[in-house]
Design a protein around this motif. Sequence first.
Motif, short mmCIF file in Angstrom:
data_model
loop_
_atom_site.label_atom_id
_atom_site.label_comp_id
_atom_site.label_asym_id
_atom_site.label_seq_id
_atom_site.Cartn_x
_atom_site.Cartn_y
_atom_site.Cartn_z
N GLU A 84 -7.66 6.50 5.38
CA GLU A 84 -6.66 7.29 6.09
C GLU A 84 -5.69 6.39 6.84
OE1 GLU A 84 -4.64 10.59 7.57
OE2 GLU A 84 -6.10 10.42 5.95
N LEU A 85 -6.21 5.33 7.46
CA LEU A 85 -5.34 4.41 8.18
C LEU A 85 -4.41 3.68 7.22
CD1 LEU A 85 -7.87 2.88 10.76
CD2 LEU A 85 -6.02 4.49 11.23
N ASN A 86 -4.90 3.33 6.08
CA ASN A 86 -4.05 2.67 5.08
C ASN A 86 -2.93 3.59 4.62
OD1 ASN A 86 -5.24 0.10 4.94
ND2 ASN A 86 -6.87 0.85 3.59
N ARG A 87 -3.17 4.91 4.66
CA ARG A 87 -2.13 5.86 4.25
C ARG A 87 -1.11 6.08 5.36
NH1 ARG A 87 -6.53 8.65 1.85
NH2 ARG A 87 -6.70 10.01 3.68
N THR A 88 -1.56 6.07 6.61
CA THR A 88 -0.69 6.51 7.71
C THR A 88 -0.12 5.40 8.56
OG1 THR A 88 -2.62 6.78 9.15
CG2 THR A 88 -1.95 8.70 7.86
N MET A 89 -0.77 4.26 8.64
CA MET A 89 -0.34 3.24 9.58
C MET A 89 0.85 2.41 9.11
SD MET A 89 -2.02 3.72 12.27
CE MET A 89 -1.56 2.26 13.17
N PRO A 90 0.94 2.02 7.84
CA PRO A 90 2.10 1.20 7.42
C PRO A 90 3.42 1.91 7.71
CG PRO A 90 0.41 1.17 5.72
CD PRO A 90 0.00 2.21 6.72
N GLY A 91 4.34 1.16 8.27
CA GLY A 91 5.65 1.72 8.59
C GLY A 91 5.73 2.35 9.96
#
Length: 738
Positions: A556-563
């Motif tokens: 989930e963090l990989n989906r939401t954190m970048p950017g």
Amino acid sequence: MFERLRALRDAPAIAAGLVALALVLVVQLAQPGSPGRVGLAVFDAYQRAAPREVAGDEQVAVVDIDEASIERLGQWPWPRTEMVTLTERLAAAGAAAVVFDIVFSEHDRTSPTQLSETLDLGDRLAGLPDHDDLLAESFTRAPVVTAYFLDRGGHGGDIEPKASFTLHGSLPTRGVRSYGGAIQPLPVLEAAAQGNGFVSLESDADGIVRRAPLVAIHRGVLVPSLGLEAVRVASDGGSPNLLASDGSGETQGAGGAAVAVRMAGREIPVNDAGEMWVHFPAGERAVLPAWQVIEGAYEDSALAEAVGGRIVFIGGSAAGLQDLVSTPVAERTAGVTVHAAAAEQMLAGDFLERPDWAFGLEVVLVLLLGGGLALILPRLGAALGAVAALVGIAIVAGGSWVAFTEANYLLDPTWPVLALLAVYAVQTVAVFYREERQRAHIHAAFDKYLSPEMVRRIASDPDQLELGGEERDMSVLMCDIRGFSRMSERYAPREVIDFLIEFLTPMSDILLKRQATLDKYIGDAILAFWNAPLDDPDHHRNAARAALEMVEMTRELNRTMPGRDGVIWPGEVGIGIGLNSGLCCVGNMGSRQRLSYSLIGDTVNMASRMEGLTKQYGVPIVAGSALAAELDGFALLELDRVRVVGRDAPETIHALLGDEALAQDEAFIQLAAAHAAMLEAYRSLDWDAAEQALSQAEESYAALGIPKLRELMLERVAALRSAPPPSGWDGVYQATSK
């Protein structure tokens, strides 16, 4: 050092107790005279429990104008001729004094002169004697004491005492009540009597009469009470003496208060107001109904036996006479009984006394007991402190009771008891507040390491928290971020710290929610454990679910954190988790200078090794056999039998791929069957069957995100085919790195 720290910790509670003590002391010092209402109630209880014992040869009798007498002889006031009969019969019976608690302030309306004026009869009744004169004449033949009411107004004339006071010291205007007026008997009656005294009684704020005044000031002149005057007449005691505070030799010029009254060889202790504490006898006083004396129901011999040699008080208990008062031993009784009880005590020399040192002693007890409790209570704790307070209360109350019963002293226990109670209550609250703050601090601190539910259980039952080394069956989790060293090279230290905060915070939340204890953060790694310090019977499954949720959170963090603004997220972050269970030693670890609550043991080392194996086998979670055996229903895949670095005994390791839902999925079921067949062929040295099983299950490995496991096993089969293992090979893989 410890004692100094403890003293600092106890200082606020001690200060709170001393403040409470000071408040009690201020209130006590603000009213140094008569005891407060609670103290008076205590003295009342003493009187009811230990009333004055009256000997068989009573020196006082009471003739009561009761309801039966009113019904028999008619409405009050009666004709003075009835009073003449009463006076003469009592005198003939040998009364030492006939004392009227009745103020004959008006002329007899039935007297001939009064009837002539009222009925306009002219001189037809002129030859008949006046009733007031008849009563006055009877007074001259008997030792009579008349009564008058004192009035704070200016009514009436001056009072002429039959025997003036001799004053030792200055006029005690500070304590003794002063009056400007009086309602007096008719002059002819007062002149004929041998004594006169005031009958005014002052009750306390609660309406109870506890003291009988012996002296008052009327227009600057000392005048005696009815009881004191009765004793003077009966004993022919001469002039009474009033000892004032500046005439007693006890003070240096501090006048204005009464100390004692002396008369006929008796010294009667009084308070500053010139009042004597009345020690009432038990039960109802035996009285002679007035109608029986007047109508001759008592024969002369019987009457002589009842009143001979005694002071006889005449008063009324009939409601219409409005002379009913409350005393410590009776809710409603005739006021004449108070005067009678006071005279009886004076004759017997049996006095209740509140000595002049009583107030000072009570102040000292407040300081000693209250201050002592304030200093020791924080060390004793609530339970032992309550025992200490109760012991102090028992000593004070018992001492007060003994002083009353053995010495007739009135020592007020309420202030020392109040001081003990106030100090105990305030300090208990202060210590409770301190402990609650400490508990809140501990709660906040443990929130960083334990789940809220576990913290709540520790706070509600601290006994569950047993610090010190102990062996427990525990589950251990080691989590590490893949490629963190390269990441640290790419970014500035501040950016790395920000990334770790963003990553470790949700991971820690998951662990705490699953009742884990966070042991430590080792750079990018997390070490957590279950089943300590509190028991967790479901620790195996809690550890497994926490690991699975951490893997899902990473996705989930990989989906939401970048950017996201202000956050450095270094591409696709991966983690490896090692899970193991078994015996560990958990407790305070470290040195004498610094301790930390942690655990050690082979179980912990194996969890760390299993975390390292996740990279080699290409799975996110590797679990030991002991833990896997407790995860019935989870999606577990046996990986291998491995001998890790630094350990001789091999361990069967498993990949934890999911929970019960995944275990029922068709894709996992197919993979589990194919992988089990591969392992069986692999351990039987059937390389062709092993390769065939791996080839047929290629899509299943990929579908569950573990294609690297298939590639690893293919490489290992190929290597063993080209270099067969020695005879007796047990299928155990020897790991060469941590």
